[in-house]
Design a protein around this motif. Structure first.
Motif, mmCIF file in Angstrom:
data_model
loop_
_atom_site.group_PDB
_atom_site.id
_atom_site.type_symbol
_atom_site.label_atom_id
_atom_site.label_comp_id
_atom_site.label_asym_id
_atom_site.label_seq_id
_atom_site.Cartn_x
_atom_site.Cartn_y
_atom_site.Cartn_z
ATOM 1 N N TRP A 49 9.941 -29.704 -60.465
ATOM 2 C CA TRP A 49 10.991 -28.666 -60.484
ATOM 3 C C TRP A 49 12.057 -28.966 -61.540
ATOM 4 O O TRP A 49 12.855 -28.100 -61.871
ATOM 5 C CB TRP A 49 11.651 -28.567 -59.107
ATOM 6 C CG TRP A 49 10.987 -27.560 -58.212
ATOM 7 C CD1 TRP A 49 9.885 -27.758 -57.444
ATOM 8 C CD2 TRP A 49 11.366 -26.196 -58.022
ATOM 9 N NE1 TRP A 49 9.562 -26.600 -56.778
ATOM 10 C CE2 TRP A 49 10.452 -25.628 -57.102
ATOM 11 C CE3 TRP A 49 12.395 -25.398 -58.517
ATOM 12 C CZ2 TRP A 49 10.535 -24.293 -56.685
ATOM 13 C CZ3 TRP A 49 12.475 -24.075 -58.092
ATOM 14 C CH2 TRP A 49 11.549 -23.531 -57.201
ATOM 15 N N HIS A 50 12.056 -30.167 -62.046
ATOM 16 C CA HIS A 50 13.079 -30.550 -63.020
ATOM 17 C C HIS A 50 12.495 -30.794 -64.404
ATOM 18 O O HIS A 50 13.200 -31.292 -65.289
ATOM 19 C CB HIS A 50 13.797 -31.812 -62.537
ATOM 20 C CG HIS A 50 14.327 -31.703 -61.135
ATOM 21 N ND1 HIS A 50 15.424 -30.939 -60.818
ATOM 22 C CD2 HIS A 50 13.873 -32.235 -59.970
ATOM 23 C CE1 HIS A 50 15.647 -31.012 -59.507
ATOM 24 N NE2 HIS A 50 14.724 -31.787 -58.969
ATOM 25 N N GLN A 55 8.962 -26.256 -64.708
ATOM 26 C CA GLN A 55 9.997 -25.706 -63.841
ATOM 27 C C GLN A 55 9.884 -24.189 -63.730
ATOM 28 O O GLN A 55 10.032 -23.608 -62.647
ATOM 29 C CB GLN A 55 11.370 -26.099 -64.390
ATOM 30 C CG GLN A 55 12.544 -25.639 -63.566
ATOM 31 C CD GLN A 55 13.859 -26.019 -64.220
ATOM 32 O OE1 GLN A 55 14.177 -25.514 -65.292
ATOM 33 N NE2 GLN A 55 14.595 -26.914 -63.602
#
Length: 671
Positions: A49-50, A55
């Motif tokens: 997610w980062h 992402q």
């Protein structure tokens, strides 16, 4: 055709043993490289997610999950939106700031209609001529009313310091026991989509949904996903929306009383180019959502106390480890293709459906790396698989060199499936052993050129090897011109005895064919003698990793060798023990008495394969032995006087000689 017993059907190698073998054989460099890629996979499975690009995929998948699990509901009768529309702006000839006279009139009318509370998503950040009328309306309010507040430090893009100062002063002028400020700050992700509840800075008043309900505990620190909802019918939105014009005019406002009474009223703009937000719902509706409606969704979520549960870090780490292990272990296992397909499908369903399942059951799957799981699975699968394939190719080369031409094709294929069957250890097995020797070849080798010796020997061994392999046997070793083979290991079959018996005779016949085909000028070559026995042996790979031989060790091997050697004195070519004959399933063996093999003390009943003889001929020999062993010493002389004694048969002549020199029931000791 007989079926292979279940215990000897192709086995799937133990995954634990395979992993241990790979770990041992991979070497430090391969293990380090594989470890780096596995750690990379774990990092992706936990933090995708980062990560750039990934992402975006994670957010897209989250939006899809959210929309597929979003409930479709009828219109919420607890909340109503009162909005400035583009038509309102056209009538008032004012676009920015929004006309405050209409707001003042609407507030006054709504206050009389019995609204539960009012939230205003309109920033009063600069002076207007009608400000006093609005201040008076606020100060006269009896309904709890919350006016939007923003600060330059939390919303520097739209609020300058002078605007904040004006807004703070205006809030002080209107503040009463029921009129208070509220934060309307919404937080978007870097892709400008609003998905989560915003933070609550201490420098800002309570957030609108919390302020309207007086919520201080349950949602005070809630930062997880917004629970959006979709309409049950296209013509009936989740939240009713009334133009502020209707509420500002006393004549039409009264008609709207039923739409206002007892409800939370949210006032703001529904304009084409102002306060528009992208939400996950855009993937379904294709439209942006006004900020006021986002507040309405959060207010409804708070009223329903429908908080999404955050996934704790330890669960995220656990799932990441599970995904990486699943990928690595999938590449290391060697199940049958249909089992592998089911395994892959099962993992796809598990890891693909799990985020949807969690979202559906009230878990906020933001920061759950669903897309990262896929990448991590592929990376770990590839890393472990590459290591396993490198080791596997070495194992195949090892297996091929270890097997070579010594195993039949079907057994070799199973060994290639599971190289552990050729592991460096021994196991006790019951096997059929065939031992052959070419009579007089050592003497012959001294009489001809070395090149001719090599040519003849290689051709001879090739012929006998082909017989062994075609009958499903395992070639143990070549000892000069001798061939040692066995059946029953590394894989046994129910018809091993028959295969071995037929091979024993066929090897003698192949030797006879070899004798007849030697080049001119080569001295005559002797016959091929064969010994055939059944017994226990220790079978396995011996010799170490670098120099290995799959072989059998034990007394059964020695017995077969002595049976082969006994042919010379017995005037036979192929001799089998009773143990082997009884398990062969064949009835073509002729009994040849009982002898004590050289170097042994225990007698052995021996038989000669003679499928060329009529059954009655074999029966006569059996009857002779039965009469003699029963004590009839005249059985030998009776045989000699019979008509069939005139047939030239060196084996029977030797049998009669032996019987003449022992007591009934005794055994002839070979020299």
């Amino acid at each position: 055709m007989s079926e292979t017993p279940s215990e000897d059907r192709p086995r799937e190698p133990s995954l634990g043993k395979r992993i241990a073998r790979i770990a041992v054989q991979a070497g430090i460099v391969r293990l380090v490289l594989a470890g780096i890629f596995v750690l990379l996979a774990l990092f992706i499975a936990r933090f995708s997610w980062h990560l750039p690009l990934v992402q975006d995929a994670e957010r897209a998948l989250y939006d899809i999950r959210l929309m597929l699990t979003t409930p479709h509901v009828d219109q919420d009768d607890r909340i109503v939106m009162v909005v400035y529309t583009d038509e309102t702006l056209e009538k008032t000839k004012k676009r920015s700031p929004l006309d405050r006279t209409i707001l003042a009139q609407a507030l006054t009318n709504i206050d009389r209609m019995g609204a539960k509370a009012i939230g205003i998503d309109v920033i009063i950040d600069q002076p207007q001529p009608e400000d006093q009328a609005l201040i008076d309306a606020f100060r006269a309010m009896k309904t709890p009313t919350y006016l939007a507040y923003a600060s330059s430090d939390t919303n520097a893009r739209f609020i300058k310091l002078w605007q904040q100062e004006f807004l703070a002063d205006f809030q002080r002028q209107i503040e009463t026991s029921v009129v208070k400020p509220t934060s309307i700050l919404l937080e978007t992700d870097s892709d400008r989509v609003v998905r989560s509840w915003p933070p609550q800075p201490k420098t800002l008043p309570p957030f609108m949904a919390r302020a309207l309900t007086g919520e201080k505990d349950g949602f005070a620190d809630y930062r997880n996903g917004i629970r959006f909802r979709l309409p049950l019918a296209e013509d009936r939105p989740v939240f009713a929306s009334l133009p502020i014009d209707l509420l500002a005019d006393p004549a039409t406002a009264e008609i709207m009383r039923s739409q206002i009474e007892g409800r939370y009223v949210l006032i703001g703009g529904d304009l084409l180019d102002i306060d528009q937000f992208e939400t996950p719902m855009k993937r379904v509706t294709g439209e942006t959502t006004i900020g006021l409606e986002v507040h309405a969704h959060m207010l409804a979520q708070l009223l329903d106390k429908a908080k999404y549960r955050a996934i704790p870090p330890w669960e995220t780490w656990g799932l990441a480890v599970l995904v990486v292990l699943a990928g690595a272990l999938s590449s290391l296992g060697e199940p049958r293709p249909w089992k592998m397909a089911l395994l892959m499908l099962g993992q796809l369903v598990l890891f693909g459906a799990l985020p949807f399942y969690l979202q559906w059951h009230g878990v906020d799957t933001q920061n759950l790396p669903a897309f990262g799981w896929g990448i991590a699975w592929i990376v770990s699968f590839s890393a472990a698989g590459a290591t396993a394939r490198a080791i596997g190719s070495e194992q195949r080369r090892f297996a091929q060199s270890a097997l070579g031409k010594y195993l039949p094709r079907d057994i070799a294929s199973e060994i290639m499936r599971d190289p552990d069957r050729l592991a460096l250890h021994g196991e006790k097995r019951e096997i059929f052993v065939v031992f052959t020797d070419l009579e007089g070849f050592t003497k012959l080798s001294h009489a001809i050129q070395p090149e001719m010796v090599a040519l003849l020997l290689n051709r001879y061994l090739d012929m006998l090897s082909a017989v062994v392999l075609s009958h499903g046997g395992t070639i143990d070793k070549f000892v000069g011109d001798a061939v040692v083979a066995f059946w029953g290991a590394p894989i046994s079959r129910p018809d091993d005895g028959e295969r071995a018996a037929r091979a024993a005779l066929a090897m003698h016949q192949a030797g006879e064919a070899f004798r007849a085909s030697v080049p001119e000028g080569v001295p005559p070559i002797g016959r091929t003698r064969v010994g055939f026995h059944f017994g226990e042996a220790i079978v396995g790979n011996f010799g170490g990793e670098g120099r290995i031989q799959y072989t059998a060790l034990g007394d059964s091997m020695n017995t077969a060798a002595r049976l082969e050697s006994a042919n010379k004195e017995l005037k036979t070519s192929v001799i089998a023990s009773r143990e082997a004959v009884e398990r062969s399933g064949l009835d073509w063996f002729r009994p040849m008495g009982r002898v004590v093999l050289r170097g042994r003390a225990r007698p052995v009943e021996i038989f000669e394969p003679r499928p060329d003889l009529p059954p009655e001929e074999r029966a006569r020999t059996a009857a002779l032995l039965e009469r003699f062993n029963a004590g009839d010493r005249n059985a030998v002389s009776a045989w000699r006087d019979s008509a069939h004694s005139k047939v030239e048969d060196a084996g029977v002549e030797n049998l009669l000689y032996r019987l003449s020199n022992i007591e009934p029931g005794g055994s002839f000791v070979l020299g």
